[in-house]
Each structure stands twice: as structure tokens, then as C-alpha cells.
Scaffold this active site. Structure first.
Site, PDB file in Angstrom:
ATOM      1  N   GLU A   1      10.432  12.647   4.769  1.00  0.00           N
ATOM      2  CA  GLU A   1       9.175  13.346   4.485  1.00  0.00           C
ATOM      3  C   GLU A   1       8.292  12.502   3.568  1.00  0.00           C
ATOM      4  OE1 GLU A   1       7.683  17.189   1.890  1.00  0.00           O
ATOM      5  OE2 GLU A   1       9.797  17.062   2.479  1.00  0.00           O
TER       6      GLU A   1
ATOM      7  N   ASP B   1       4.736  11.008   4.869  1.00  0.00           N
ATOM      8  CA  ASP B   1       3.508  11.369   4.164  1.00  0.00           C
ATOM      9  C   ASP B   1       2.651  10.131   3.915  1.00  0.00           C
ATOM     10  OD1 ASP B   1       1.760  13.060   2.415  1.00  0.00           O
ATOM     11  OD2 ASP B   1       2.590  11.786   0.851  1.00  0.00           O
TER      12      ASP B   1
ATOM     13  N   GLU C   1       5.989  15.802   8.541  1.00  0.00           N
ATOM     14  CA  GLU C   1       5.937  14.516   7.840  1.00  0.00           C
ATOM     15  C   GLU C   1       7.241  13.740   8.018  1.00  0.00           C
ATOM     16  OE1 GLU C   1       2.805  15.473   4.218  1.00  0.00           O
ATOM     17  OE2 GLU C   1       4.949  15.798   3.877  1.00  0.00           O
TER      18      GLU C   1
END
Length: 250
Positions: free
Chosen positions: A60, A64, A135
Site C-alpha cells: 500500500e 501510494d 493502492e
């Protein structure tokens, strides 16, 4: 097609899972374990070393950064005469938790996510699973196929068919202001509470809780204090259905 992908698609014990994933992503994973990890929330993850879990949090974090880079370049080229403030605000709208939650659900990622429902009691926390998984999948694609492939995947498979950038351009998403106005209208006290990080977390990471009438309604985490507050306000707006209420009121 490389043999590993042929195996996953036609001979693997997980072939049904792989075909379903291929229908969503548009390609066969090269490393299936990466994508399974991308859908694994920490509530069902196992400890592997020094308190670290085999959850999707690291992917994640990576996803991102990659998503932000791709969107920033896209907006830089799409709006050659707009200033940094405009580009930053529009990027925030595209990568906002609310938008990523919506994209994740639209793509069908909710059917893949593993989590322990007993440990996630608040609806706003459940909804954040979608954006987190989105993400993480971006991170998995990056590790599996590299930046150039991931960029093309995001632009052609996600952003072009599912994100109306020009609509977002004129959409107001000042979640903190809207939340404060909503609470004032309904006579509810709202607090933005800064939470100390765990000993193993970075001191530069800001964690903010939004409490409305004493109830935790949103949580935001970012390396920028204002961004953490905005993320927390965004979750709270979704949890309290602030915009739905305002639409009805109109």
C-alpha cells in the site's frame, strides 16, 4: 506469454482465482503471491519477524507513491498553464480515499479482500479497506511488472475509463470545512485529535482521529499534518454520510 503465466491461467490450483483477477486487471499476474498479499488486511495477517506482518501495508505504501507519481505527471501534461496549487488539489481529489474506495468497489476488488470482520467494527474502517487494497494492488503491479507497465495500466485500465478528471476539477472536496459546517448545523461537537504513534512507527508520520460527539468517525495518517487531518475528515464525512445529507437537504 511466459510459462509461469500460462501455468497460473490453465493448470494452477488457483486458476479460477487467476482468471477472475485477469478479468479485472487485464493481464495474468507473473507473481500471484504478490496480488494475494495486496488483498490481505493486517487483521488476518500473520507475524513474520519483529512484529512485522505479511499484510498489504508495505505494498500500500509503495502503491501510494507510484499512483501519486503517475497522476502528477498526467496532470502536469494535461494542464500546462495551471499552477502548483491547482495541480496539487486536483491530484488530491483523484487519489483521495473516497475516490479510491469507489474505484476499488467498481473494479470488484471487494470480492478479493481478506479481513477479519470481528476486528473491524466501524463501517468507515471497512470502507477504507477498499482504498488501501487499491493502492496495494498498484504496488503489486509495480513490483511484478515495473514502472512503465504500471503507468500504462493505471492510465488505460483505470484512469481513462473510470476517472472523470474534468468533473473532479469542478467538484468541491474540502472535507474538513464541510464536516465542521455539518457538525455546527446539527449541533455536534467535532474534534481533531492527534494520536501518538506506536514505538515502531516513524516519528514523522502523523495520525489524526476525528471525533464527533465523542465517537471516533474517521482516521487519517500521513507524513504531512494537514493531509492527515484531511484524510480523517474525509473518512468521517463518508461515515456520517455528510454529502448525502446535504444533497437531501437541497
Amino acid at each position: 506469454m511466459p510459462f509461469s503465466r500460462i501455468y497460473y491461467l490453465y493448470f494452477s490450483p488457483h486458476k479460477a482465482y487467476v482468471r477472475k483477477l485477469k478479468n479485472i486487471l487485464g493481464f495474468v499476474p507473473g507473481n500471484l503471491n504478490l496480488y494475494k498479499l495486496a488483498f490481505r488486511h493486517k487483521s488476518v495477517a500473520k507475524n513474520i519477524k519483529d512484529g512485522a506482518k505479511n499484510s498489504n501495508e508495505r505494498l500500500e505504501f509503495l502503491g501510494d507513491a507510484v499512483l501519486g507519481s503517475v497522476v502528477a505527471e498526467l496532470l502536469f501534461k494535461l494542464y500546462p498553464y495551471r499552477d502548483e496549487g491547482f495541480l496539487t488539489e486536483l491530484r488530491s481529489k483523484i487519489v483521495s480515499r473516497a475516490n479510491l474506495n469507489q474505484l476499488s468497489r467498481k473494479l470488484g476488488f471487494n470480492e478479493f479482500i481478506e479481513y477479519d470482520a470481528r476486528m473491524i467494527s466501524y463501517p468507515n474502517k471497512q470502507s477504507s479497506l477498499l482504498g488501501d487494497a487499491f493502492e496495494a494492488v498498484v504496488g503489486a503491479v509495480y513490483v511484478d511488472r515495473g514502472y512503465r507497465f504500471t503507468k500504462e495500466f493505471l492510465l488505460t485500465r483505470i484512469i481513462k475509463p473510470h476517472v472523470d478528471i474534468h468533473m473532479l476539477e469542478v467538484t468541491e472536496t474540502n472535507f474538513k470545512s464541510r464536516l465542521i459546517e455539518w457538525c455546527q448545523h446539527y449541533g455536534k461537537e467535532v474534534q481533531f485529535v492527534h494520536i501518538d504513534n506506536a514505538p515502531d512507527e516513524s516519528a514523522k508520520l502523523f495520525t489524526v482521529e476525528v471525533r464527533v460527539a465523542g465517537e471516533v468517525c474517521g482516521l487519517g495518517r500521513d507524513f504531512n499534518k494537514k493531509s492527515a487531518e484531511k484524510l480523517a475528515a474525509e473518512e468521517a464525512c463518508g461515515f456520517l454520510k455528510v454529502f448525502d445529507t446535504e444533497d437531501i437537504a437541497r
